[in-house]
Design an enzyme around this catalytic site. Structure first.
Site, PDB file in Angstrom:
ATOM      1  CG  HIS A  57      -2.011  -0.507   1.231  1.00 48.99           C
ATOM      2  ND1 HIS A  57      -3.386  -0.885   2.152  1.00 48.99           N
ATOM      3  CD2 HIS A  57      -2.312  -1.911  -0.170  1.00 48.99           C
ATOM      4  CE1 HIS A  57      -4.651  -1.873   1.608  1.00 48.99           C
ATOM      5  NE2 HIS A  57      -3.495  -2.573   0.027  1.00 48.99           N
ATOM      6  CD  GLU A  59      -2.282   4.556   2.947  1.00 48.84           C
ATOM      7  OE1 GLU A  59      -1.506   3.316   1.938  1.00 48.84           O
ATOM      8  OE2 GLU A  59      -2.757   4.216   3.981  1.00 48.84           O
ATOM      9  CB  CYS A  87      -6.892  -0.220   5.041  1.00 50.08           C
ATOM     10  SG  CYS A  87      -4.872  -1.012   4.896  1.00 50.08           S
ATOM     11  CB  CYS A  90      -1.491   2.038   6.344  1.00 49.99           C
ATOM     12  SG  CYS A  90      -0.965   0.821   4.578  1.00 49.99           S
TER      13      CYS A  90
END
Lengths: 149, 149
Positions: A57, A59, A87, A90
């Site tokens: 992801h 992040e 999410c 993260c």
């Protein structure tokens, strides 16, 4: 003057640029930058398809890059800008990083971490709704395109 | 016979071997293996200090390695063995991986994900308490040593 230039909008636009990179690579368009003293020290965009890796992801990559830049695990003096609400994964990484501030654009009603309560470090400030429309619009266009193909 | 050999204890011992690698590198001793059809296809141990990266948990590395091995983002047919109950970040990654089964050794009362409710995919089975004493003992020795130095 500097404060005007280096506004939340300014850095969210940088995160949006990252999200656009994901978009053109047919990845769910989420982008992120980590900022310290008005300087971008880490950035990332979603690469889960390309890397075949659910952990890739935006992040996660931005946090890893920022820590690498600073040579420090903790990002207490930094702000993370991300186009979409993080999410749970993260949020967990953001918790561990003890980052000073999280600024996100649009909410993720389905997978956003806030649904699970506040998973972040008690010292982490949260700001939401920055360039919300631009951030969510990019997602809407992406998923519309995906359904059509 | 094969089922006896490839028991939960067997693979948890492999995860413990990973945890021991972390221990000798002065990292919080958590180890993980991902197993598919009785074969270890991903493994990892905590490397947050060495890599100066809060995301470098054992599970994250093992998931990335397993996906890399399979060339697939989803690990529905796999089992993840980890010596200590996953944190929220790792639970989030496990969720995204849709892994079939998670087996952990000892609970993490403070940072374990179960405190936050079940963050895993509804199809993911959870088993706990496998070699619990060995897994927690390694942590206790580590933190005792840390306090003394």
């Amino acid at each position: 003057m500097l404060n005007e230039l280096f506004s939340h909008d300014f850095f969210m636009k940088m995160a949006l640029k990252e999200a656009e990179k994901a978009f053109v690579e047919n990845e769910v368009p989420v982008g992120c930058v980590v900022v310290c003293e008005n300087q971008i020290i880490g950035k990332g965009h979603n690469l889960t398809e390309k890397l075949v890796d659910v952990t890739a992801h935006a992040e996660m990559q931005a946090i890893t890059a920022a820590s690498n830049y600073l040579g420090a695990k903790y990002l207490t003096e930094c702000t993370l800008y991300v186009t979409i609400e993080p999410c749970v994964m993260c949020a967990g990484a953001i918790f561990w990083s003890q980052i000073g501030k999280v600024v996100y654009g649009a909410r993720d009603e389905k997978r956003g971490f806030t649904k699970m309560g506040n998973l972040l470090h008690p010292k982490t400030e949260i700001i939401s709704g920055i360039l919300e429309n631009e951030c969510s619009e990019l997602m809407k266009i992406f998923f519309k395109k995906l359904r059509e193909t």
